[in-house]
Design a protein around this motif. Structure first.
Motif, PDB file in Angstrom:
ATOM      1  N   CYS A 216      60.776 -37.423  -1.630  1.00  0.00           N
ATOM      2  CA  CYS A 216      60.605 -36.964  -0.375  1.00  0.00           C
ATOM      3  C   CYS A 216      59.325 -37.167   0.212  1.00  0.00           C
ATOM      4  O   CYS A 216      58.072 -37.355  -0.406  1.00  0.00           O
ATOM      5  CB  CYS A 216      60.776 -35.448  -0.166  1.00  0.00           C
TER       6      CYS A 216
ATOM      7  N   LEU B   9      69.447 -35.039  -7.932  1.00  0.00           N
ATOM      8  CA  LEU B   9      69.518 -35.616  -6.796  1.00  0.00           C
ATOM      9  C   LEU B   9      69.796 -34.510  -5.780  1.00  0.00           C
ATOM     10  O   LEU B   9      70.808 -33.501  -6.145  1.00  0.00           O
ATOM     11  CB  LEU B   9      70.720 -36.617  -6.643  1.00  0.00           C
ATOM     12  N   VAL B  10      68.845 -34.323  -4.767  1.00  0.00           N
ATOM     13  CA  VAL B  10      68.860 -33.017  -4.091  1.00  0.00           C
ATOM     14  C   VAL B  10      69.306 -33.514  -2.680  1.00  0.00           C
ATOM     15  O   VAL B  10      68.535 -34.214  -1.858  1.00  0.00           O
ATOM     16  CB  VAL B  10      67.714 -32.213  -3.908  1.00  0.00           C
ATOM     17  N   LEU B  11      70.115 -33.026  -1.921  1.00  0.00           N
ATOM     18  CA  LEU B  11      70.666 -33.257  -0.414  1.00  0.00           C
ATOM     19  C   LEU B  11      69.628 -32.199   0.492  1.00  0.00           C
ATOM     20  O   LEU B  11      69.597 -31.077   0.137  1.00  0.00           O
ATOM     21  CB  LEU B  11      72.137 -33.033  -0.151  1.00  0.00           C
ATOM     22  N   ASP B  12      68.960 -32.824   1.410  1.00  0.00           N
ATOM     23  CA  ASP B  12      68.049 -32.162   2.329  1.00  0.00           C
ATOM     24  C   ASP B  12      69.086 -31.672   3.664  1.00  0.00           C
ATOM     25  O   ASP B  12      70.089 -32.210   3.736  1.00  0.00           O
ATOM     26  CB  ASP B  12      66.996 -32.996   2.574  1.00  0.00           C
TER      27      ASP B  12
ATOM     28  N   TYR C  70      68.844 -23.847  -1.243  1.00  0.00           N
ATOM     29  CA  TYR C  70      69.357 -24.902  -1.555  1.00  0.00           C
ATOM     30  C   TYR C  70      70.080 -25.057  -2.861  1.00  0.00           C
ATOM     31  O   TYR C  70      71.275 -25.479  -2.954  1.00  0.00           O
ATOM     32  CB  TYR C  70      68.192 -25.919  -1.825  1.00  0.00           C
TER      33      TYR C  70
ATOM     34  N   HIS D 162      62.884 -29.366  -2.939  1.00  0.00           N
ATOM     35  CA  HIS D 162      63.766 -30.269  -3.519  1.00  0.00           C
ATOM     36  C   HIS D 162      63.508 -29.842  -5.229  1.00  0.00           C
ATOM     37  O   HIS D 162      64.414 -29.573  -5.836  1.00  0.00           O
ATOM     38  CB  HIS D 162      64.017 -31.568  -3.292  1.00  0.00           C
TER      39      HIS D 162
ATOM     40  N   HIS E  65      73.020 -27.802  -2.919  1.00  0.00           N
ATOM     41  CA  HIS E  65      72.401 -28.984  -2.459  1.00  0.00           C
ATOM     42  C   HIS E  65      71.965 -29.872  -3.633  1.00  0.00           C
ATOM     43  O   HIS E  65      71.747 -31.034  -3.379  1.00  0.00           O
ATOM     44  CB  HIS E  65      71.210 -28.601  -1.514  1.00  0.00           C
TER      45      HIS E  65
ATOM     46  N   THR F 172      69.098 -37.847   0.874  1.00  0.00           N
ATOM     47  CA  THR F 172      69.269 -37.414  -0.658  1.00  0.00           C
ATOM     48  C   THR F 172      67.698 -37.784  -1.224  1.00  0.00           C
ATOM     49  O   THR F 172      67.509 -38.803  -1.268  1.00  0.00           O
ATOM     50  CB  THR F 172      70.410 -37.956  -1.330  1.00  0.00           C
ATOM     51  N   TYR F 173      67.281 -36.872  -1.851  1.00  0.00           N
ATOM     52  CA  TYR F 173      65.851 -37.171  -2.587  1.00  0.00           C
ATOM     53  C   TYR F 173      66.130 -37.068  -4.206  1.00  0.00           C
ATOM     54  O   TYR F 173      66.937 -36.061  -4.747  1.00  0.00           O
ATOM     55  CB  TYR F 173      64.915 -36.333  -1.962  1.00  0.00           C
ATOM     56  N   ARG F 174      65.260 -37.879  -4.634  1.00  0.00           N
ATOM     57  CA  ARG F 174      65.337 -37.776  -6.235  1.00  0.00           C
ATOM     58  C   ARG F 174      63.983 -36.846  -6.734  1.00  0.00           C
ATOM     59  O   ARG F 174      62.871 -37.322  -6.595  1.00  0.00           O
ATOM     60  CB  ARG F 174      65.076 -39.068  -6.800  1.00  0.00           C
TER      61      ARG F 174
ATOM     62  N   ARG G 143      73.040 -32.225  -6.089  1.00  0.00           N
ATOM     63  CA  ARG G 143      74.219 -32.820  -6.212  1.00  0.00           C
ATOM     64  C   ARG G 143      74.608 -33.394  -7.628  1.00  0.00           C
ATOM     65  O   ARG G 143      75.464 -33.611  -8.199  1.00  0.00           O
ATOM     66  CB  ARG G 143      74.365 -34.172  -5.122  1.00  0.00           C
TER      67      ARG G 143
END
Length: 241
Positions: free
Chosen positions: A104, A30-33, A11, A113, A16, A38-40, A18
């Motif tokens: 998540c 902030l991570v894009l799955d 990732y 993440h 991923h 998007t999860y914090r 961001r």
């Protein structure tokens, strides 16, 4: 767990993560799955206390090289040693020193993440080592301002006591005048001072260049450019021919 870290690394490499924000004791990412959500993710560690930082700043301010390193965007080489002297460590020593949280739905912590955020965080510390200081509670500008204040205070204290900042070392006394040279000895009465007298000691007088005697050329030059001293009778030794 191994799969989680390998996915997190993938990732991180795939971009991923961001955004990554570092503040005192908390890193927020902030991570894009892969599913598009998007999860914090948050990674927290203990920031140094105000008393801890006061001790660190005083230790750093004692050596000008530390401030110079920080101004150049580098951490002092012996920073870990300084922190260790206060029972502190710059980097968390284990996962037990961290508190991790992600919004998540996964139950495993750290999740992919969070591991992605950790990889990107480590890379950010390589690019900007002051990030780790900010995470521990003190940003670069604030730290440098405190070091300047300590240095000014120390110099003011020394000036009030009439002492230089450094009194020892190879340059000590560099600007101090040496012993006074003795006054020149006046010639004895009747002595004739010749400006070309030193030529009598030179082997160059025996050299010949073409049809010219080097000694004669030098003697004429010395008598022309030099100022002949007068004898007590007020006469000047003339050219000898």
């Amino acid at each position: 767990m191994g799969t989680t870290f390998s996915v997190g690394r993938r990732y991180a490499r795939a971009g991923h993560v961001r955004s990554l924000t570092i503040s005192s004791s908390v890193v927020t990412a902030l991570v894009l799955d892969e599913d598009g959500a998007t999860y914090r993710s948050r990674i927290a560690t203990r920031a140094f206390s105000a008393a801890d930082w006061a001790r660190i700043e005083r230790a750093l301010a004692q050596e000008a090289i530390h401030a110079a390193k920080l101004l150049a965007g580098q951490l002092p080489d012996d920073l870990d040693r300084i922190l260790g002297g206060f029972g502190l460590s710059l980097f968390p020593q284990s996962l037990a020193d961290l508190v991790m949280d992600c919004d998540c739905p996964g139950w495993q912590k750290p999740c992919r993440h969070l591991t992605a955020a950790c990889y990107v965080l480590a890379e950010s510390f390589d690019n900007d080592p002051f990030g780790i200081l900010a995470w521990r509670g003190k940003g670069r500008d604030e730290l440098l301002e405190q070091l300047r204040a300590h240095r000014v205070s120390a110099l003011t204290h020394l000036a009030a006591k009439g002492e230089p900042e450094h009194t020892a070392g190879p340059t000590a006394g560099f600007w101090t005048a040496g012993p006074r040279l003795p006054e020149p000895v006046a010639p004895l009465p009747g002595t004739v001072v010749r400006s070309d007298a030193m030529l009598d000691q030179l082997d160059a007088l025996e050299l010949t260049v073409g049809r010219f005697e080097v000694g004669d050329l030098l003697r004429d030059a010395y008598r022309t450019l030099g100022c002949e001293a007068k004898d007590p009778a007020g006469t000047v030794e003339g050219n000898r021919g």
